[in-house]
Design a protein around this motif. Structure first.
Motif, mmCIF file in Angstrom:
data_model
loop_
_atom_site.group_PDB
_atom_site.id
_atom_site.type_symbol
_atom_site.label_atom_id
_atom_site.label_comp_id
_atom_site.label_asym_id
_atom_site.label_seq_id
_atom_site.Cartn_x
_atom_site.Cartn_y
_atom_site.Cartn_z
ATOM 1 N N TYR A 20 0.818 -1.210 0.000
ATOM 2 C CA TYR A 20 0.000 0.000 0.000
ATOM 3 C C TYR A 20 0.853 1.261 0.000
ATOM 4 C CZ TYR A 20 -3.548 -3.413 1.152
ATOM 5 O OH TYR A 20 -4.381 -4.506 1.117
ATOM 6 N N SER A 21 2.130 1.101 -0.207
ATOM 7 C CA SER A 21 3.055 2.230 -0.251
ATOM 8 C C SER A 21 3.540 2.408 -1.691
ATOM 9 C CB SER A 21 4.245 1.959 0.677
ATOM 10 O OG SER A 21 3.811 1.637 1.975
ATOM 11 N N TYR A 22 4.408 3.372 -1.878
ATOM 12 C CA TYR A 22 5.145 3.571 -3.130
ATOM 13 C C TYR A 22 4.241 3.940 -4.307
ATOM 14 C CZ TYR A 22 9.276 1.855 -0.775
ATOM 15 O OH TYR A 22 10.318 1.705 0.100
ATOM 16 N N LEU A 23 4.214 5.228 -4.561
ATOM 17 C CA LEU A 23 3.676 5.759 -5.796
ATOM 18 C C LEU A 23 4.812 6.462 -6.527
ATOM 19 C CD1 LEU A 23 0.293 7.233 -4.509
ATOM 20 C CD2 LEU A 23 0.631 5.111 -5.801
ATOM 21 N N TYR A 24 4.681 6.560 -7.844
ATOM 22 C CA TYR A 24 5.755 7.107 -8.670
ATOM 23 C C TYR A 24 5.166 8.024 -9.739
ATOM 24 C CZ TYR A 24 8.070 2.888 -6.809
ATOM 25 O OH TYR A 24 8.560 1.907 -5.984
ATOM 26 N N ASN A 25 6.077 8.867 -10.284
ATOM 27 C CA ASN A 25 5.785 9.533 -11.544
ATOM 28 C C ASN A 25 4.879 10.739 -11.359
ATOM 29 O OD1 ASN A 25 5.395 9.675 -14.592
ATOM 30 N ND2 ASN A 25 6.518 7.762 -14.413
ATOM 31 N N GLN A 26 4.229 11.158 -12.434
ATOM 32 C CA GLN A 26 3.384 12.342 -12.433
ATOM 33 C C GLN A 26 1.940 11.960 -12.078
ATOM 34 O OE1 GLN A 26 4.820 12.640 -16.515
ATOM 35 N NE2 GLN A 26 5.037 14.848 -16.240
ATOM 36 N N TYR A 27 1.196 12.982 -11.647
ATOM 37 C CA TYR A 27 -0.220 12.768 -11.349
ATOM 38 C C TYR A 27 -0.920 12.116 -12.537
ATOM 39 C CZ TYR A 27 -5.131 13.954 -10.777
ATOM 40 O OH TYR A 27 -6.495 13.893 -10.699
ATOM 41 N N PRO A 28 -1.802 11.121 -12.305
ATOM 42 C CA PRO A 28 -2.276 10.591 -11.031
ATOM 43 C C PRO A 28 -1.428 9.450 -10.479
ATOM 44 C CG PRO A 28 -3.554 9.610 -12.776
ATOM 45 C CD PRO A 28 -2.569 10.544 -13.441
ATOM 46 N N PHE A 29 -0.190 9.349 -10.927
ATOM 47 C CA PHE A 29 0.796 8.449 -10.338
ATOM 48 C C PHE A 29 0.568 6.994 -10.768
ATOM 49 C CE2 PHE A 29 -0.358 11.818 -7.229
ATOM 50 C CZ PHE A 29 0.644 12.684 -7.587
ATOM 51 N N THR A 30 1.572 6.187 -10.490
ATOM 52 C CA THR A 30 1.552 4.790 -10.901
ATOM 53 C C THR A 30 2.258 3.958 -9.841
ATOM 54 O OG1 THR A 30 2.315 3.208 -12.580
ATOM 55 C CG2 THR A 30 3.672 5.142 -12.252
ATOM 56 N N ASN A 31 1.945 2.669 -9.814
ATOM 57 C CA ASN A 31 2.650 1.739 -8.934
ATOM 58 C C ASN A 31 3.916 1.187 -9.573
ATOM 59 O OD1 ASN A 31 -0.608 0.731 -8.231
ATOM 60 N ND2 ASN A 31 0.683 1.690 -6.708
ATOM 61 N N ASP A 32 4.164 1.513 -10.834
ATOM 62 C CA ASP A 32 5.267 0.927 -11.599
ATOM 63 C C ASP A 32 6.509 1.804 -11.501
ATOM 64 O OD1 ASP A 32 6.985 -0.259 -13.383
ATOM 65 O OD2 ASP A 32 5.694 -0.007 -15.145
ATOM 66 N N PRO A 33 7.550 1.344 -10.816
ATOM 67 C CA PRO A 33 8.761 2.169 -10.691
ATOM 68 C C PRO A 33 9.521 2.327 -12.000
ATOM 69 C CG PRO A 33 9.139 -0.003 -9.760
ATOM 70 C CD PRO A 33 7.683 0.060 -10.097
ATOM 71 N N ASN A 34 9.198 1.498 -12.985
ATOM 72 C CA ASN A 34 9.912 1.536 -14.261
ATOM 73 C C ASN A 34 9.143 2.271 -15.352
ATOM 74 O OD1 ASN A 34 12.041 -0.280 -13.261
ATOM 75 N ND2 ASN A 34 10.412 -1.806 -13.219
ATOM 76 N N ALA A 35 8.044 2.913 -15.002
ATOM 77 C CA ALA A 35 7.201 3.578 -15.991
ATOM 78 C C ALA A 35 7.894 4.793 -16.583
ATOM 79 C CB ALA A 35 5.877 3.987 -15.366
#
Length: 660
Positions: free
Chosen positions: A143-158
């Motif tokens: 339930y942690s770790y969001l990445y990237n630009q809004y609205p964000f993603t769970n994928d650290p490699n996006a």
């Protein structure tokens, strides 16, 4: 911040940044682990914020074989999102050990463990030794770790979600740049922490130790803090519609939603309350409530827990998922009345931000209603109310680990109160009022604590009439927001009447605004969609250890010649520590100051840029001295509209707050 309206902003200003300190070796802790509130000596915040049953102890103040990380206020780092901006990093076998200040039979651990390489999270045990009691917690980063630009993603490699947006990392629009810039992945990681609660099974005496030992299942475990408390016996209601009588399963193996529906229907016919005894009840959709009282045995004992479920076709409101939640009827269908929810936990399964989804803990329209004593975790928004509705009280709740806001009074909410609620780790505004389409009026946010909102503001007011924000404690906003915020934004109705900020305390606020690349204030008043010409009264607030400014008043660069903020009055404030100024004015208008005492100010007391026209007659922003302003920050030569604009004032970290 309203969860459907985030957008990039552009303002022609320059870069400021707070220095991040490197991890430091652990040092010997005192024999008694200090009790803190928002990472401070409780005496410094006395009378402000929620009264809670637990005592907070910061890991960096405890005995440990690990490493203290921080303090740091640099976004996208583990220390910045920790309470007090420091935590303890453990490798396998290392521990952190707290000394209990009072007898306790329950603890809450706020922690972080790594994400998986492809996103989605990991799990790991944490050994707990409390006095003679040995237990184990299962930690998770699902339930942690969001990445990237809004609205964000769970994928650290996006890749960038919006390559057509301007980003600060390259000061460019990547899609329009040749050659395209290389963006470091994971891009903008945040929302690192989660928390777990544990009943110990017996009371552990004051002075006993609670040792948390990291496992080898993950390379590191970060412990932020320990909350400890003495939980009473379960509440029992023998004269009620008990959900067990209607087939509810307290083991959580079977879906209990139909049984709860039946209990509600029976209770309404017989004029009884609904009672949900101790247990874990599986609910994977909304429970619709109207004219009913639902009581649990206490939020440590009764848990309503559900999975997020994908819908076969989108709902009329745009939802593509459903999940556990208690919802009043839609306002278009008349809304609900006389709903009273108390004494249970709601635990959702929301791991990504989809703003059209109705996957909130409590939602809909509920007039003449109350929500008291709930613990809400892992939903999108803890409580999101879509009015019109009136006369609702939200009291004594704990709302943690949300993907977006903790609470939002949205659209036509009137004469309602949120009081004595504790919020930690919201993914957007902690507490918000958003007067979209229909004004909010006569509402109050009082005696709440908001800690570590990882994005946006602690308490945000977007339009409305006669609003009061009083006696709150707001600590450690991380990015693109302030502790206290008033904004004409997101299509909100105008501010009218009086907006009051009274006797609030902010701690380590005034963040770095990512899009503008400037530091904000502990309180931030922002004219974007229209002027803010309501009467704004800021009285009795304390702004402690502000990262940048204590007060910021600003307009968007593109509308700086259109909108102003002319009618703000500051009185009886204490400002202890600013990285830059007491006041940063970047808008036309004016403010008055009376008995505003300031010390440990890092830059010029008033950074007056007005609307950046720099006329020979002085700034377009007028500062009025009503007397009694101590500390030398409001020097006579600054008045009433001397231009003192510095786009790049150096940040001077102030000393720790101390008694006044």
């Amino acid at each position: 911040m309203p969860i459907s309206m985030r957008r990039p902003a552009v303002l022609a200003v320059a870069v400021l940044s707070a220095a991040a300190l490197l991890p430091s070796p652990a040092v010997a802790a005192p024999t008694t682990t200090p009790v803190t509130r928002a990472g401070l000596d409780p005496a410094l915040v006395a009378g402000r914020g929620a009264s809670v049953n637990f005592l907070e102890q910061e890991a960096e103040n405890a005995k440990t074989t690990g490493t203290v990380i921080g303090p740091s206020r640099e976004a996208y780092t583990l220390p910045a999102e920790a309470s007090g901006r420091s935590a303890v990093r453990l490798t396998p076998g290392q521990y952190v050990e707290f000394t209990l200040p009072k007898a306790a039979n329950a603890i809450t651990v706020r922690y972080s463990i790594p994400d998986s390489a492809t996103g989605g999270g990991l799990t790991a045990p944490l050994a707990v030794k409390a006095g003679s009691v040995s237990r184990s917690m299962t930690l998770t980063s699902q339930y942690s770790y969001l990445y990237n630009q809004y609205p964000f993603t769970n994928d650290p490699n996006a890749d960038l979600l919006h390559p057509d947006w301007w980003i600060t990392e390259c000061a460019c629009v990547p899609a329009a740049t040749t050659p395209a810039p290389e963006i470091t992945k994971p891009f903008r990681p945040f929302h690192f922490y989660d928390e777990q609660r544990l009943l110990l099974g017996r009371t552990v005496a004051a002075g006993e130790k609670v040792r948390l030992t990291a496992s080898s299942a993950v390379p590191w475990t970060v412990i932020d803090l320990l909350d400890s408390e003495q939980v009473g016996l379960p509440y029992v209601n023998l004269i009620a519609a008990n959900v067990l009588a209607f087939g509810a399963d307290p083991t959580g193996k079977r879906d209990s939603a139909p049984a709860i529906d039946k209990a509600i229907a029976f209770a309404k016919k017989t004029k009884l309350k609904v009672y949900i005894p101790p247990g874990v009840y599986q609910v994977n959709r909304h429970i619709v409530v109207d004219n009913v009282t639902i009581e649990g045995a206490g939020n440590w004992y009764t848990t309503i827990k559900g999975r997020e479920v994908a819908l076969s076709t989108p709902a009329p409101d745009g939802s593509v998922h459903t999940g556990v939640g208690f919802y009043g009827k839609d306002a278009a269908d008349g809304g609900s009345r006389n709903v009273h929810l108390s004494g249970f936990a709601i635990q959702g399964d929301v791991r990504e931000r989809i703003d059209t989804d109705q996957v909130n803990g409590v939602g809909g329209a509920m007039s003449d209603s109350s929500v008291k004593g709930l613990y809400i975790q892992h939903t999108k928004v803890g409580l999101w109310f879509d009015g019109p509705m009136t006369g609702t009280r939200i009291e004594n709740n704990i709302v943690v680990d949300q993907i977006a806001d903790a609470l939002n009074f949205h659209t036509g909410v009137t004469n309602s109160v949120a009081r004595n609620n504790f919020v930690r780790n919201s993914g957007d505004d902690g507490l918000a009022m958003w007067a979209e389409k229909t004004t909010n009026a006569g509402n109050t946010f009082d005696r709440n604590t908001v800690q570590t909102p990882v994005l946006a503001n602690g308490i945000a007011i977007y339009g409305g009439k006669d609003i009061t924000v009083s006696n709150n404690l707001v600590a450690d906003p991380i990015r693109e927001g302030s502790a206290l915020h008033a904004g004409s934004r997101f299509g909100a109705e105008p501010f009218t009447g009086t907006l009051r900020f009274v006797d609030n305390t902010t701690v380590r606020a005034g963040t770095f605004e990512l899009n503008w690349k400037i530091g904000l204030g502990a309180i931030w008043i922002y004219a974007l969609d229209k002027s803010i010409d309501a009467d704004i009264q800021v009285t009795g607030d304390h702004y402690l250890d502000s990262t940048y400014n204590a007060i910021m008043m600003v307009s968007e660069w593109s509308v700086k010649d259109l909108y102003s903020i002319p009618n703000v009055h500051f009185k009886d404030l204490r400002i202890d520590g600013t990285g830059t100024s007491v006041l940063s004015a970047r808008v036309a208008g004016g403010a008055s100051f009376e008995n505003v005492d300031a010390r440990n100010v890092g830059a010029v007391g008033v950074n007056n840029c007005g609307k950046f026209g720099f006329p020979a007659t002085g700034s377009e922003f007028t500062v009025t001295d009503r007397g009694g302003n101590d500390g030398g920050w409001l020097a006579p030569w600054l008045l009433p509209n001397t231009i003192t604009c510095d786009d790049r004032p150096p940040v001077v970290a102030p000393p720790a707050p101390s008694p006044w």
